[in-house]
Design an enzyme around this catalytic site. Structure first.
Site, PDB file in Angstrom:
ATOM      1  N   SER A 116     -65.102  37.937 -31.115  1.00  0.00           N
ATOM      2  CA  SER A 116     -64.465  36.722 -31.612  1.00  0.00           C
ATOM      3  C   SER A 116     -64.588  35.522 -30.676  1.00  0.00           C
ATOM      4  O   SER A 116     -65.693  35.071 -30.411  1.00  0.00           O
ATOM      5  CB  SER A 116     -63.010  37.037 -31.922  1.00  0.00           C
ATOM      6  OG  SER A 116     -62.440  35.970 -32.620  1.00  0.00           O
ATOM      7  N   HIS A 117     -63.466  35.082 -30.120  1.00  0.00           N
ATOM      8  CA  HIS A 117     -63.469  33.861 -29.300  1.00  0.00           C
ATOM      9  C   HIS A 117     -63.835  34.147 -27.841  1.00  0.00           C
ATOM     10  O   HIS A 117     -63.911  33.221 -27.048  1.00  0.00           O
ATOM     11  CB  HIS A 117     -62.096  33.204 -29.372  1.00  0.00           C
ATOM     12  CG  HIS A 117     -60.997  34.131 -28.919  1.00  0.00           C
ATOM     13  ND1 HIS A 117     -60.540  35.155 -29.715  1.00  0.00           N
ATOM     14  CD2 HIS A 117     -60.308  34.210 -27.770  1.00  0.00           C
ATOM     15  CE1 HIS A 117     -59.598  35.812 -29.060  1.00  0.00           C
ATOM     16  NE2 HIS A 117     -59.434  35.262 -27.883  1.00  0.00           N
ATOM     17  N   ASP A 283     -64.467  29.507 -34.374  1.00  0.00           N
ATOM     18  CA  ASP A 283     -64.755  30.409 -33.256  1.00  0.00           C
ATOM     19  C   ASP A 283     -66.015  31.222 -33.561  1.00  0.00           C
ATOM     20  O   ASP A 283     -66.655  31.040 -34.606  1.00  0.00           O
ATOM     21  CB  ASP A 283     -63.550  31.316 -32.923  1.00  0.00           C
ATOM     22  CG  ASP A 283     -63.281  32.373 -33.982  1.00  0.00           C
ATOM     23  OD1 ASP A 283     -63.723  32.203 -35.128  1.00  0.00           O
ATOM     24  OD2 ASP A 283     -62.617  33.383 -33.655  1.00  0.00           O
ATOM     25  N   ASP A 285     -66.778  34.197 -34.584  1.00  0.00           N
ATOM     26  CA  ASP A 285     -66.920  34.972 -35.819  1.00  0.00           C
ATOM     27  C   ASP A 285     -66.369  34.253 -37.040  1.00  0.00           C
ATOM     28  O   ASP A 285     -66.291  34.848 -38.127  1.00  0.00           O
ATOM     29  CB  ASP A 285     -66.263  36.353 -35.657  1.00  0.00           C
ATOM     30  CG  ASP A 285     -64.769  36.273 -35.419  1.00  0.00           C
ATOM     31  OD1 ASP A 285     -64.323  35.309 -34.762  1.00  0.00           O
ATOM     32  OD2 ASP A 285     -64.032  37.158 -35.871  1.00  0.00           O
ATOM     33  N   ASP A 287     -63.412  33.108 -38.021  1.00  0.00           N
ATOM     34  CA  ASP A 287     -62.102  33.257 -38.665  1.00  0.00           C
ATOM     35  C   ASP A 287     -61.086  32.239 -38.168  1.00  0.00           C
ATOM     36  O   ASP A 287     -60.063  32.013 -38.808  1.00  0.00           O
ATOM     37  CB  ASP A 287     -61.569  34.699 -38.565  1.00  0.00           C
ATOM     38  CG  ASP A 287     -61.542  35.245 -37.160  1.00  0.00           C
ATOM     39  OD1 ASP A 287     -61.959  34.525 -36.226  1.00  0.00           O
ATOM     40  OD2 ASP A 287     -61.116  36.403 -36.987  1.00  0.00           O
ATOM     41  N   ARG A 288     -61.366  31.597 -37.024  1.00  0.00           N
ATOM     42  CA  ARG A 288     -60.432  30.570 -36.534  1.00  0.00           C
ATOM     43  C   ARG A 288     -60.925  29.170 -36.855  1.00  0.00           C
ATOM     44  O   ARG A 288     -62.121  28.947 -36.985  1.00  0.00           O
ATOM     45  CB  ARG A 288     -60.310  30.653 -35.006  1.00  0.00           C
ATOM     46  CG  ARG A 288     -59.735  31.936 -34.522  1.00  0.00           C
ATOM     47  CD  ARG A 288     -59.573  31.868 -33.024  1.00  0.00           C
ATOM     48  NE  ARG A 288     -58.968  33.089 -32.555  1.00  0.00           N
ATOM     49  CZ  ARG A 288     -58.259  33.185 -31.438  1.00  0.00           C
ATOM     50  NH1 ARG A 288     -58.106  32.126 -30.678  1.00  0.00           N
ATOM     51  NH2 ARG A 288     -57.740  34.332 -31.091  1.00  0.00           N
ATOM     52  N   LYS A 384     -58.269  36.137 -41.599  1.00  0.00           N
ATOM     53  CA  LYS A 384     -58.119  34.700 -41.501  1.00  0.00           C
ATOM     54  C   LYS A 384     -59.481  34.064 -41.740  1.00  0.00           C
ATOM     55  O   LYS A 384     -60.512  34.712 -41.571  1.00  0.00           O
ATOM     56  CB  LYS A 384     -57.516  34.291 -40.167  1.00  0.00           C
ATOM     57  CG  LYS A 384     -58.221  34.796 -38.929  1.00  0.00           C
ATOM     58  CD  LYS A 384     -57.387  34.455 -37.700  1.00  0.00           C
ATOM     59  CE  LYS A 384     -58.081  34.824 -36.417  1.00  0.00           C
ATOM     60  NZ  LYS A 384     -57.610  36.122 -35.889  1.00  0.00           N
TER      61      LYS A 384
HETATM   62  C1  VG1 Z   1     -55.251  36.640 -30.109  1.00  0.00           C
HETATM   63  C2  VG1 Z   1     -54.298  35.743 -30.865  1.00  0.00           C
HETATM   64  C3  VG1 Z   1     -53.899  36.403 -32.170  1.00  0.00           C
HETATM   65  C4  VG1 Z   1     -55.159  36.722 -32.978  1.00  0.00           C
HETATM   66  C5  VG1 Z   1     -56.103  37.567 -32.149  1.00  0.00           C
HETATM   67  C6  VG1 Z   1     -57.423  37.813 -32.833  1.00  0.00           C
HETATM   68  O1  VG1 Z   1     -54.611  37.857 -29.796  1.00  0.00           O
HETATM   69  O2  VG1 Z   1     -53.170  35.440 -30.093  1.00  0.00           O
HETATM   70  O3  VG1 Z   1     -53.032  35.551 -32.870  1.00  0.00           O
HETATM   71  O4  VG1 Z   1     -54.831  37.414 -34.150  1.00  0.00           O
HETATM   72  O5  VG1 Z   1     -56.390  36.915 -30.916  1.00  0.00           O
HETATM   73  O6  VG1 Z   1     -58.079  36.631 -33.132  1.00  0.00           O
HETATM   74  P1  VG1 Z   1     -53.983  38.167 -28.339  1.00  0.00           P
HETATM   75  O7  VG1 Z   1     -53.495  39.577 -28.390  1.00  0.00           O
HETATM   76  O8  VG1 Z   1     -55.061  37.893 -27.360  1.00  0.00           O
HETATM   77  O9  VG1 Z   1     -52.864  37.173 -28.177  1.00  0.00           O
HETATM   78  V1  VG1 Z   1     -59.770  36.586 -33.203  1.00  0.00           V
HETATM   79  O10 VG1 Z   1     -60.234  35.207 -33.892  1.00  0.00           O
HETATM   80  O11 VG1 Z   1     -60.130  36.783 -31.552  1.00  0.00           O
HETATM   81  O12 VG1 Z   1     -60.216  37.998 -33.959  1.00  0.00           O
HETATM   82 CO    CO Z   2     -62.194  35.230 -34.399  1.00  0.00          CO
END
Ligand code: VG1
Ligand code: CO
Length: 560
Positions: A116-117, A283, A285, A287-288, A384
Site C-alpha cells: 500500500s502506502h 496511494d 494500491d 485505495d486511499r 476503500k
Molecule cells: C493504517 C491506517 C488504517 C488503514 C491501514 C491500511 O493502519 O491507519 O486506517 O486501514 O493503514 O491502509 P495502521 O495500523 O498503520 O495505523 V492501506 O491503504 O495501507 O491498505
Molecule cells: Co492502500
C-alpha cells in the site's frame, strides 16, 4: 498442456502474521527463498475445502518483486486445485479493482500484492493480502488461521512449467494433475470503470469540468496510472498533462506512495499556484485519496466522508440503494457522527482497518464509511476506494455548484466542525515504543484508571478534564466477535478525544500514532487552522502519555 505438481519441503518463518492490512515486510524478507511460497501456501490452506475448483483474483500495485510473486502464486495455486486465476494485465490491479472483480466474477477470493502506502523497491517493503468472497480483506479469524498454518508449515505444492505472459490479455488453459487450470489475463481497468459508470453520472461530471473546473490528479507512480488515464483523460477529457505520475514504477519513483500533506507536498505546492480548482492523489494500491480544493484547501479525510454522507443524494447509486447506515474507524473524527445524528442515520464505530466494515455491509446495515487515514468508500465494493471518493466529490461539486471550500463551510455551519489531527512518529525503536504502550495500557487498567479519570488540565482559558480512559475493544454486531487492544483512548468532559496506537502496517521499527479530535460549535472559530485549534489538547496528550519521556522523541514525522 499436461503438467504434474510436486511437493517441496520447507520450514516455517516466524512472524508471518498479517497486521492491519495483510502481511507487510521488507522486500528483502519476501525474496528470501520459500518465504513468499510459505505464505501463499498457508493462505491457500486456510481457505480449506472451498479451494478445490475455486476461482481467485490476483493483482498488485506494480512494486518491485510483484511479477515474481504473481508467478509464484500461479504455480502454487495450480498445484493446490484452484480452477482459475483472474489476473490483471502485467499483474496490475488496484485494491478496489480486486474487490470489484472478486464480486463481479463471484470468485472465492483474491490475493493482492501490495504494501500500500509503504515505499517499494529492493530496500522498501512488499506485502501480500488475502481478500474473501465478499471482496473484502479477510477478517481476523482467517488471518489468524493463515498465521497458525505458517508457523507449522513443512511443505508446499508447486507446479513448475506453467508459462504465462502477464502482458497479454488472453485466457490459457493447462492440465495440472489431470484437472483443468485456467489463467485469464484481464484488462485491469475495464470492469472497475464499468462499475464507476453505473454509480456516477459521468455526463454531469464532464459538464462540470467543461464549465471550467480544472482538475489535477496525481497517481504517485502507483497502480492508479492506467485507471486515471482511462477515467479522466479518455472518458472525461482531462488533458494528459493534468494526470501526473501515471507510470507505475517498481519503487514509486523513489517516493512514499502515501497521499498526505508530507509525502504529496508537491501537489500541495502546485495547488497553491491557483491554476487548479481540484486536486487529488492516491496511494500505491489506489485505495486511499487525498483531496485538495482551490489554493490547496485541504479536505480532512474525516470531514470528507462526513460530507459525502450528507450529500449522498448527489450520487445516482444512492438513489437506487438508499443509505442504510454510516461507519467510521475509532480514531476517525466524530464529524460523521454529527451527520448521522442530525440526518437520522445509524452510526457504527469500528477498530482501525477496512476489514471491520465488511460484515456490516454484507448485513445491509452500512452504506458509507471512512477512516481518517485517507480511506473513503461505500458498499459498492468491500475496500476503500480512492477513485470513487474523487468521483463522489466531483458529483457533489457538480450538483451543488460550489467550490470545495464553500461545501465545507456550509457543512460546518449545519453540523458543526470537528477539528482533527493525527501525529505520526515513524521509525521509533521497538523497545521504547513497546514500553510506552505497555505503560499506557497499565495507566488505563482497572486498578489504575481511577488516578487518571478526573485529572484536569488548564491550557490558556480552557480546562479539560479526563472523563473516561480505556483500551478500545470492539464486539462485531453481526458475528459478535470480540477484538481487544485497539488503542488507548482519553475522552475528555467536552467529548474531545486523544487516542494512541501502534501502527499495524509498518514493517520495521514502530510507528506511533496520536490522534486528537475535538468538536467545536462556535461558528467564529470554524476558520481556525486545526493545529492552532488543537494545540492545547496535543500538549495534554503528549504530557499524559509521557511520549517524550519514554522515547526521547520530540517531533512527529508526519502531521495531518
Ligand atoms: C493504517 C491506517 C488504517 C488503514 C491501514 C491500511 O493502519 O491507519 O486506517 O486501514 O493503514 O491502509 P495502521 O495500523 O498503520 O495505523 V492501506 O491503504 O495501507 O491498505
Ligand atoms: Co492502500
Amino acid at each position: 498442456m499436461a503438467l504434474t505438481s510436486e511437493v517441496v519441503s520447507t520450514s516455517p518463518f516466524s512472524g508471518q502474521k498479517p497486521g492491519t492490512s495483510g502481511l507487510r515486510k521488507p522486500t528483502s524478507t519476501f525474496i528470501t527463498p520459500n518465504y513468499t511460497e510459505n505464505f501463499v501456501q498457508s493462505t491457500l490452506a486456510a481457505i480449506g475445502d472451498k479451494l478445490a475448483g475455486a476461482d481467485l483474483v490476483v493483482g498488485g500495485d506494480g512494486r518491485y518483486f510483484m511479477r515474481q510473486a504473481v508467478h509464484i502464486i500461479i504455480q502454487i495455486a495450480a498445484a493446490n486445485g484452484v480452477r482459475k486465476l483472474i489476473i490483471g494485465q502485467n499483474g496490475l490491479l488496484s485494491t478496489p479493482a480486486v474487490s470489484c472483480l472478486i464480486r463481479k466474477r463471484q470468485a472465492c477470493g483474491g490475493i493482492i500484492l501490495t504494501a500500500s502506502h509503504n515505499p517499494g523497491g529492493p530496500n522498501g517493503d512488499f506485502g501480500i493480502k488475502y481478500n474473501t468472497s465478499n471482496g473484502g480483506p479477510a477478517p481476523e479469524n482467517i488471518t489468524n488461521k493463515i498465521y497458525e498454518i505458517s508457523e507449522k508449515i513443512t511443505e508446499y505444492k508447486l507446479c513448475r512449467g506453467i508459462e504465462v505472459d502477464l502482458g497479454l490479455i488472453k485466457t490459457s488453459e493447462f492440465k495440472v494433475d489431470g484437472k483443468p487450470f485456467i489463467v485469464e489475463i484481464v484488462d485491469c481497468v475495464e470492469d472497475y470503470l464499468g462499475l464507476m459508470k453505473e454509480i456516477f453520472d459521468f455526463g454531469a461530471i464532464k459538464k462540470l469540468l467543461d464549465s471550467g473546473l480544472k482538475v489535477v490528479i496525481n497517481s504517485m507512480h502507483g497502480v492508479m496510472g492506467p485507471y486515471v488515464k482511462r477515467t479522466f483523460h479518455q472518458e472525461l477529457q482531462v488533458p494528459l498533462e493534468s494526470c501526473l505520475n501515471c507510470d507505475p514504477s517498481e519503487d514509486f519513483g523513489g517516493h512514499h506512495p502515501d497521499p498526505n500533506l508530507t509525502y504529496a507536498a508537491d501537489l500541495v505546492e502546485l495547488m497553491k499556484k491557483g491554476t487548479y480548482g481540484f486536486g487529488a492523489a492516491f496511494d500505491g494500491d489506489g485505495d486511499r485519496n487525498m483531496l485538495l480544493g482551490e489554493n490547496a484547501f485541504f479536505v480532512n479525510p474525516s470531514d470528507s466522508v462526513a460530507v459525502i454522507s450528507a450529500n449522498a443524494s448527489c450520487i445516482p447509486y444512492f438513489k437506487k440503494n438508499p443509505v442504510q447506515g454510516l461507519a467510521r474507524s475509532m480514531p476517525t473524527s466524530g464529524a460523521m457522527d454529527r451527520v448521522a445524528s442530525i440526518d437520522g442515520m445509524t452510526l457504527f464505530e469500528v477498530p482501525t482497518g477496512w476489514k471491520f466494515f465488511g460484515n456490516l455491509m454484507d448485513a445491509g446495515r452500512l452504506s458509507i464509511c471512512g477512516e481518517e487515514s485517507f480511506g473513503t468508500g461505500s458498499n459498492h465494493i468491500r475496500e476503500k476506494d480512492g477513485l470513487w471518493a474523487v468521483l463522489a466529490w466531483l458529483s457533489i461539486l457538480a450538483s451543488r455548484g460550489q467550490t470545495m471550500e464553500q461545501v465545507l463551510q456550509e457543512h460546518w455551519k449545519k453540523y458543526g466542525r470537528n477539528f482533527f489531527t493525527r501525529w505520526d512518529f515513524e521509525g521509533v525503536p521497538d523497545e521504547p515504543a513497546t514500553k510506552w504502550m505497555d505503560n499506557l495500557r497499565d495507566m488505563v487498567s482497572k486498578d489504575k484508571v481511577k488516578e487518571l479519570v478526573g485529572r484536569s488540565f488548564t491550557k490558556g482559558s480552557k480546562t479539560f478534564t479526563i472523563a473516561q480512559a480505556d483500551d478500545y475493544r470492539y464486539t462485531d454486531p453481526i458475528e459478535h466477535r470480540l477484538t481487544l487492544k485497539q488503542g488507548i483512548r482519553l475522552i475528555f468532559d467536552d467529548g474531545s478525544r486523544a487516542i494512541f496506537r501502534l501502527s499495524g502496517t509498518s514493517s520495521s521499527g514502530k510507528t506511533v500514532r496520536m490522534y486528537i479530535d475535538s468538536f467545536e460549535s462556535d461558528q467564529s472559530k470554524y476558520g481556525m487552522d486545526s493545529q492552532d485549534a488543537l494545540r492545547p489538547l496535543v500538549e495534554i496528550a503528549l504530557e499524559v502519555s509521557q511520549f517524550k519521556e519514554f522515547t526521547g522523541i520530540e517531533k512527529p514525522t508526519v502531521i495531518t
